[in-house]
Design a protein around this motif. Sequence first.
Motif, PDB file in Angstrom:
ATOM      1  N   PRO A 261       0.817  -1.217   0.000  1.00 12.85           N
ATOM      2  CA  PRO A 261       0.000   0.000   0.000  1.00 12.85           C
ATOM      3  C   PRO A 261       0.843   1.256   0.000  1.00 12.85           C
ATOM      4  CG  PRO A 261       0.072  -0.961   2.198  1.00 12.85           C
ATOM      5  CD  PRO A 261       0.762  -1.942   1.291  1.00 12.85           C
ATOM      6  N   ASN A 262       0.340   2.270  -0.693  1.00  9.33           N
ATOM      7  CA  ASN A 262       0.948   3.600  -0.670  1.00  9.33           C
ATOM      8  C   ASN A 262       0.007   4.493   0.130  1.00  9.33           C
ATOM      9  OD1 ASN A 262       1.845   6.220  -1.198  1.00  9.33           O
ATOM     10  ND2 ASN A 262       2.610   5.667  -3.229  1.00  9.33           N
TER      11      ASN A 262
ATOM     12  N   ALA B 282       0.424   7.286   1.571  1.00  6.01           N
ATOM     13  CA  ALA B 282       0.478   8.730   1.299  1.00  6.01           C
ATOM     14  C   ALA B 282      -0.515   9.112   0.205  1.00  6.01           C
ATOM     15  CB  ALA B 282       1.898   9.133   0.899  1.00  6.01           C
ATOM     16  N   ASP B 283      -0.538   8.320  -0.884  1.00  3.57           N
ATOM     17  CA  ASP B 283      -1.490   8.601  -1.960  1.00  3.57           C
ATOM     18  C   ASP B 283      -2.921   8.417  -1.483  1.00  3.57           C
ATOM     19  OD1 ASP B 283       0.606   9.151  -3.585  1.00  3.57           O
ATOM     20  OD2 ASP B 283       0.517   7.268  -4.729  1.00  3.57           O
ATOM     21  N   ILE B 284      -3.138   7.374  -0.672  1.00  6.24           N
ATOM     22  CA  ILE B 284      -4.492   7.122  -0.176  1.00  6.24           C
ATOM     23  C   ILE B 284      -4.949   8.258   0.729  1.00  6.24           C
ATOM     24  CG2 ILE B 284      -5.867   5.595   1.294  1.00  6.24           C
ATOM     25  CD1 ILE B 284      -4.204   3.266   0.223  1.00  6.24           C
ATOM     26  N   ALA B 285      -4.064   8.703   1.604  1.00  2.58           N
ATOM     27  CA  ALA B 285      -4.424   9.798   2.506  1.00  2.58           C
ATOM     28  C   ALA B 285      -4.684  11.081   1.734  1.00  2.58           C
ATOM     29  CB  ALA B 285      -3.315  10.009   3.532  1.00  2.58           C
ATOM     30  N   THR B 286      -3.872  11.338   0.702  1.00  6.68           N
ATOM     31  CA  THR B 286      -4.063  12.540  -0.102  1.00  6.68           C
ATOM     32  C   THR B 286      -5.416  12.518  -0.795  1.00  6.68           C
ATOM     33  OG1 THR B 286      -1.691  12.770  -0.472  1.00  6.68           O
ATOM     34  CG2 THR B 286      -3.156  13.883  -2.025  1.00  6.68           C
ATOM     35  N   SER B 287      -5.741  11.358  -1.374  1.00  3.85           N
ATOM     36  CA  SER B 287      -7.042  11.227  -2.032  1.00  3.85           C
ATOM     37  C   SER B 287      -8.179  11.360  -1.041  1.00  3.85           C
ATOM     38  CB  SER B 287      -7.108   9.876  -2.750  1.00  3.85           C
ATOM     39  OG  SER B 287      -8.393   9.641  -3.268  1.00  3.85           O
ATOM     40  N   TRP B 288      -8.006  10.778   0.132  1.00  4.91           N
ATOM     41  CA  TRP B 288      -9.034  10.798   1.173  1.00  4.91           C
ATOM     42  C   TRP B 288      -9.303  12.233   1.631  1.00  4.91           C
ATOM     43  CZ3 TRP B 288      -8.778   6.667   5.611  1.00  4.91           C
ATOM     44  CH2 TRP B 288      -9.992   6.649   6.305  1.00  4.91           C
ATOM     45  N   GLU B 289      -8.240  12.971   1.828  1.00  2.45           N
ATOM     46  CA  GLU B 289      -8.375  14.348   2.297  1.00  2.45           C
ATOM     47  C   GLU B 289      -8.730  15.311   1.171  1.00  2.45           C
ATOM     48  OE1 GLU B 289      -4.901  13.895   5.728  1.00  2.45           O
ATOM     49  OE2 GLU B 289      -4.499  14.862   3.801  1.00  2.45           O
ATOM     50  N   ASN B 290      -8.683  14.800  -0.075  1.00  3.86           N
ATOM     51  CA  ASN B 290      -8.972  15.629  -1.245  1.00  3.86           C
ATOM     52  C   ASN B 290      -8.039  16.837  -1.299  1.00  3.86           C
ATOM     53  OD1 ASN B 290     -10.310  16.112  -3.635  1.00  3.86           O
ATOM     54  ND2 ASN B 290     -11.879  17.380  -2.680  1.00  3.86           N
ATOM     55  N   VAL B 291      -6.764  16.588  -0.983  1.00  2.00           N
ATOM     56  CA  VAL B 291      -5.747  17.630  -1.018  1.00  2.00           C
ATOM     57  C   VAL B 291      -4.822  17.349  -2.198  1.00  2.00           C
ATOM     58  CG1 VAL B 291      -3.847  18.710   0.215  1.00  2.00           C
ATOM     59  CG2 VAL B 291      -5.844  17.920   1.467  1.00  2.00           C
ATOM     60  N   SER B 292      -4.512  18.365  -2.980  1.00  2.00           N
ATOM     61  CA  SER B 292      -3.631  18.159  -4.125  1.00  2.00           C
ATOM     62  C   SER B 292      -2.230  17.802  -3.636  1.00  2.00           C
ATOM     63  CB  SER B 292      -3.585  19.429  -4.983  1.00  2.00           C
ATOM     64  OG  SER B 292      -3.030  20.489  -4.237  1.00  2.00           O
TER      65      SER B 292
END
Length: 713
Positions: free
Chosen positions: A695-696, A698-708
Amino acid sequence: MTTLVERIGTLAVGRVETVSAEALQISLFNETPQAIALNTGSPSGFPRVNAYILIPNETGAVVAVIKEISIVRAKPVAGQKAEGLVDLPYPARTLAAIPFGTLLREKNDEDGQPQFSLERGVPVLPSVGDPVLLPTATQLRSIVEAKSDDRLIQVGTAPFAGNARVWVHPDKLFGRHLAVLGNTGSGKSCSVAGIIRWALESVPDKKVDSADGEPTPAESDPPLPPNARFIILDPNGEYSQAFSDGLLPVRRFAVGGKDGANALTVPGWLWNGQEWAAFTAAQPGVQRPILLRALRQLRNAGSSVATAKAQALRRYSGYVRQLEQLYADLPQSVAGFPRNRDFGSLLEGLKGLTESDEETLANYGDDVAGLAAAIASIRDPIETVRAQRHWTTQNSSGYNDFQPADLQKVLEALRSLTNAFPITATHGEISEDAPVRFDVDALPDCIREVAMATGGQALNNVEPLINRIQINLGDSGLKPVIATDGAESLTKWLSAFLGPSEDFPESVAILDLSLIPSDVVHIAVAVIARLVFEALQRHINATGQALPTVLVLEEAHNFVRRDTDAGANAQATDLCRQAFERIAREGRKFGLGLLLASQRPSELSPTVLAQCNSFLLHRIVNDVDQNLVRRLVPDALGGLLGELPTLPSQQAILLGWAVPTPVLLKVRDLPKAQRPRSHDPKFWDTWLGTAGSVPNWADIATSWENVSPDATG
């Protein structure tokens, strides 16, 4: 007495011993085959539970299905101990069978072979001593296979009927609702995907002949897609894979346009008042009426001159009532008052309101010129009072104590406006339920204005409601779903979701609900179901013709619950259930069929289940679910469902309006590439490192938070 050869020649295997309305007790001959019958035209297993037998009578032959098989031991001799008994070489075998129909002889076919047809019901029950026969291969096909006119969609084969093909007619399968029930891993989702695929594949290819406009079989030109509509509400995002092979074009919708799909939006302006009340958890006493009035005001904005004037004047009348209450509570001998800061904020809001109303009323020209000028005239005295008490420094700002005279000046200015332009009743206002576009972000401010116009403690009562709406509208995961710009018009939304249309010619629409926040998923599903239903209602009223559509709901127990889910919004779950209960009751009249898939039938709404006329039952282990399913079968055939706990994957029992008789079938094979993404997780292979992925987070958290990614720095 007939010989063994004669019995085999006549296919006789036993005789009726006991007759009742519910079941027949049959005694088998000693020479009846133990496992394989060779005298039916082709070797077949006999006897088997859920297999068929015939009892000839004057109307044709009674058809019964085997429910139970047993051996009757010899009784012990009087005075002899039972444990000393020795079994006879040929202990008596018996069957319990349930009669359910009559097989009638029809005309011979072109080759001179006899033809048969099955009719449900048994007008004449067998008599004691009547012979029991094995059906031939032709008779088995007549029992299981539908009539020739109904042989349109093949869903599987019947193992106990010589692998005869099981056909259904789409009018019977979808027109009166279908429920596909079964535990996880029993093949339920594959059956749903297969039924949709096989239904569309069975439609002959058509193209439009330019000469007369009539559809003709396609030859060289690419065929037009069927004029069919399947809308799949997919809460787990598993059906996109089932139709990703390109053999059956589909249109996909997902939040944010995931993986190249169309953006899935259910704009807030499409919601009716009840749906907004459920979403915001508006309380019925004060909050809900004010919410509905605010929605009505937003939808009516710009609808007519009279409505625009009335709405503006109501807002200023609200300020008058609020200031009158403040002034009445103000001690004359006190320079300041406890709500000093609130009064300063009120003046700021009033200044902004006058500017906004001037801009809005300017769109109506000379019809409202007098009102616009009157609103402009009160701005200066209000701003003078505000500016005199306002102070600011480098780091902060605020208001000095307002005096009673300050309130009096503002009140006089507002009264001059409301007295000069009394509010008149407006007719033909747009309802709060009408799908008229408005800016959803303006709803909190509009609620505040309506509460101020109401007076009393209304504003205090709606402040929690306003806070909830502002929090929800600020949710980055929710915003793309209910955003105002989610659809330019109702026409485009209906064309995209209902189709087929010029822009969306595909017959299947997959709505991936997996990324919709749990706070709004029930509302989104309820809105989609209601809009589809109402659109089909209006279509049939306008044209006189139904537009057949199938609404597919996976994991139906999450949305059509018989009780409220403890972890969900009670108003939202009730609203969702009510939407589907209405479709179940009335959808058939307007061409809307339901296809429900669930692993917990006991949690489904009894109203919805009662309206389903066809059932495809896979393996069900839970005894509560089994008992419920048995009660769905209207006659003695409920006993056949005892096999549900042991059904292997891909096998199911199909019963109800779609087939002439309940039948145990093996569902057609569905290639792996066409199956929904619902396979079991591979724990062992993942542990070994031969499957799965790292799992990555960081990418999942970024997508979850909807932060670029650039903002994570």
